[in-house]
Design an enzyme around this catalytic site. Structure first.
Site, PDB file in Angstrom:
ATOM      1  N   ASP A 384       0.823  -1.207   0.000  1.00  0.00           N
ATOM      2  CA  ASP A 384       0.000   0.000   0.000  1.00  0.00           C
ATOM      3  C   ASP A 384       0.861   1.264   0.000  1.00  0.00           C
ATOM      4  OD1 ASP A 384      -2.586   0.783  -0.253  1.00  0.00           O
ATOM      5  OD2 ASP A 384      -3.038   0.829   1.882  1.00  0.00           O
ATOM      6  N   ASP A 437      -8.877  -2.307   1.919  1.00  0.00           N
ATOM      7  CA  ASP A 437      -8.843  -1.736   3.273  1.00  0.00           C
ATOM      8  C   ASP A 437      -9.876  -2.375   4.195  1.00  0.00           C
ATOM      9  OD1 ASP A 437      -6.915  -0.017   2.318  1.00  0.00           O
ATOM     10  OD2 ASP A 437      -8.389   1.493   1.730  1.00  0.00           O
TER      11      ASP A 437
END
Length: 534
Positions: A384, A437
């Site tokens: 990420d 997420d």
């Protein structure tokens, strides 16, 4: 209607890999500092502008433009703006004194042939109260200035609009109609109610997926399989043992993140409308399966007799009537969303399909212990941060943000996001969070619930409630970072991994259970529990 275990497991693996890609929270920016250099008198931020127009007194469609690095600042509210008549410069490029009467009007010029500051000086010297530049494409280009351009002497506002907006104004003026314009640059509110609803959706999805086994428990599954034919019933126990669970191990966790990175790069380099359409089709297939699973589970929990009505269909064999009806409804819902995905209400359908899909994925993919969770979440953590913050060093722009926005996709956007309209924002737009997420922290939270249940832990001395709180806090920190970074995309796992995995490891270390969680095996724990009960 059943698939083979191996075939279904492969399908879920592919779907999970694809929907993991986007791990990002972001909101569109109404103001940014840009990359062009700053000089005295040429140091304004680039602000989005609303360009209201009237043709012969009748209001037209409001256009969107962008301010220049120089010139006068625009009012933030419409009531403080000044309505002025639009006049084309002559010559149209506004690179030399205009023969048109520009006094107290908005001078309209086209881009090119000279720099923006020259156009503004010519318009200002002709008495214009503002300059509107029509771009030669559909982008909102940054209007900067050179170091020795005397931009500090420009005292009129300068705004640029896309080519299409300029063409509509051009047609009206050439037809001899009077066109009035009004400029103002509303400020995007720092916090919108949509963030609260998005937070609730994300946390609710993780909690619901973790507790889903309580809605569809083993006894429920047993009753379903008992309705099979006598010949099939003899193999019920072995069939249940082969349920479609995808147990993630250390090797597959690392390979998974590498595969996701490769697919992300594929999207970045070859993003197009047909590629996004492929993702939309896959999203619809996964969403249909997820909705079907969620709806039938809830209905059968309420009405157990609903499963008894069956049909014998060609190719499909004996099929539950309820399952067939729900499937048709889910397919119709997905088709309706896909055909109306550009509508203002399409976000609701996308969120429903996405939430059902993620609940189903979190039932299929499972973490066996904290060792695998640590490898997977740490790899996702690096993934990420790299693709959001570090990829611009190599690719000159954030790969994750470009893919999430759907740049170069012909106006299409990838569907692997939960999104909610910004209700109080004058610019509209959406607050969004990527499926990754929710899925990655959700795997750990779901594992903690199964661990607590198997080991008969209470709410306070268990892990589920504390990891759920940690996930909520991590999301809050994500949105705080989004606010502090003025809407710039945030790698949410940067905050979520420490708040979930860190909380779990810290609690386990304090309680002396870290070794057990690290090498935990649900099969061994279940067998010990069965022996104890006996």
């Amino acid at each position: 209607m059943a698939f083979s275990s191996r075939r279904s497991r492969s399908l879920h693996t592919i779907v999970f890999c694809i929907f993991f890609l986007t791990s990002l929270s972001f909101a569109e920016e109404a103001s940014h500092d840009g990359d062009s250099p700053k000089f005295p008198g040429c140091d304004h931020p680039y602000n989005l502008v609303k360009v209201k127009n009237w043709v012969n007194g009748a209001g037209g469609e409001t256009l969107t433009g962008i301010t220049a690095r120089f010139g006068a600042l625009l009012p933030k509210e419409e009531k403080n703006g000044v309505r002025l008549t639009a006049v084309f410069s002559n010559p149209l490029n506004s690179c030399s004194p205009s023969s048109s009467m520009l006094s107290s009007s908005v001078a309209i010029a086209v881009r090119g042939d000279c720099d923006f500051t020259t156009k503004a000086k010519v318009a200002q010297s002709g008495g214009a109260a503002a300059l509107l530049v029509i771009n030669d494409n559909e982008e909102l280009a940054e209007m900067g200035c050179e170091k020795d351009s005397s931009a500090q002497n420009i005292s009129i506002p300068v705004v640029l609009i896309p080519k299409s907006g300029g063409e509509s104004l051009n047609r009206s003026i050439l037809d001899g109609q009077k066109v009035d314009l009004l400029f103002y640059a509303p400020v995007r509110p720092p916090v919108d109610l949509s963030v609260i609803f998005l937070w609730m959706m994300a946390v609710g999805t993780v909690v619901c997926a973790s507790l889903w086994s309580e809605i569809s428990g083993p006894e429920e599954a047993g009753e379903r399989y008992n309705e099979l034919s006598p010949k099939e019933t003899s193999n019920v126990s072995s069939f249940i043992a082969e349920k479609d669970y995808l147990d993630i191990d250390v090797k597959s966790a690392v390979v998974f993140v590498i595969t996701a990175s490769a697919f992300l790069l594929l999207l970045y380099f070859f993003m197009s409308s047909w590629f996004v359409w492929l993702l939309i089709v896959l999203f619809c297939i996964g969403g249909i399966e997820g909705m079907h699973n969620c709806i039938t589970t809830v209905i059968l929990r309420i009405c157990k007799n609903c499963r008894r009505k069956k049909l014998n269909l060609p190719l499909l064999g004996e099929t539950s009537l309820l399952s067939l009806i729900v499937l048709f409804c889910c397919v119709a819902f997905a088709i309706f969303w896909a055909t109306n995905r550009q509508a203002s209400y399409s976000w609701a359908g996308q969120d429903i399909l996405g939430i059902c899909l993620m609940i189903t994925v979190l039932q299929v993919a499972r973490l066996p212990n904290i060792k695998v969770a640590t490898v997977l979440l740490c790899c996702a953590f690096v993934y990420d941060i790299f693709w959001v913050f570090l990829s611009p060093i190599i690719f000159h722009q954030s790969v994750m943000i470009v893919v999430a926005r759907g740049d170069n996709s012909g106006g299409e956007t990838i569907p692997m996001l939960l999104r909610i309209p910004r209700f109080a924002d004058p610019w509209g737009g959406y607050d969004m969070i990527g499926f990754g997420d929710i899925l990655f922290p959700g795997l750990l939270v779901s594992f903690s619930f199964r661990y607590d249940k198997t080991n008969k832990k209470g709410i306070v001395n268990g892990y589920f409630i504390w990891l759920t709180v940690g996930y909520g806090v991590g999301l809050f920190l994500t949105y705080l970072g989004l606010y502090l970074m003025h809407g710039h995309g945030q790698p949410a796992l940067l905050y979520l991994v420490p708040c979930t995995l860190g909380t779990c490891v810290l609690l386990a270390r304090v309680r002396g259970e870290l070794e057990n969680l690290w090498n935990y095996s649900s099969e061994e724990a279940s067998s010990r529990g069965s022996s104890g009960d006996a």
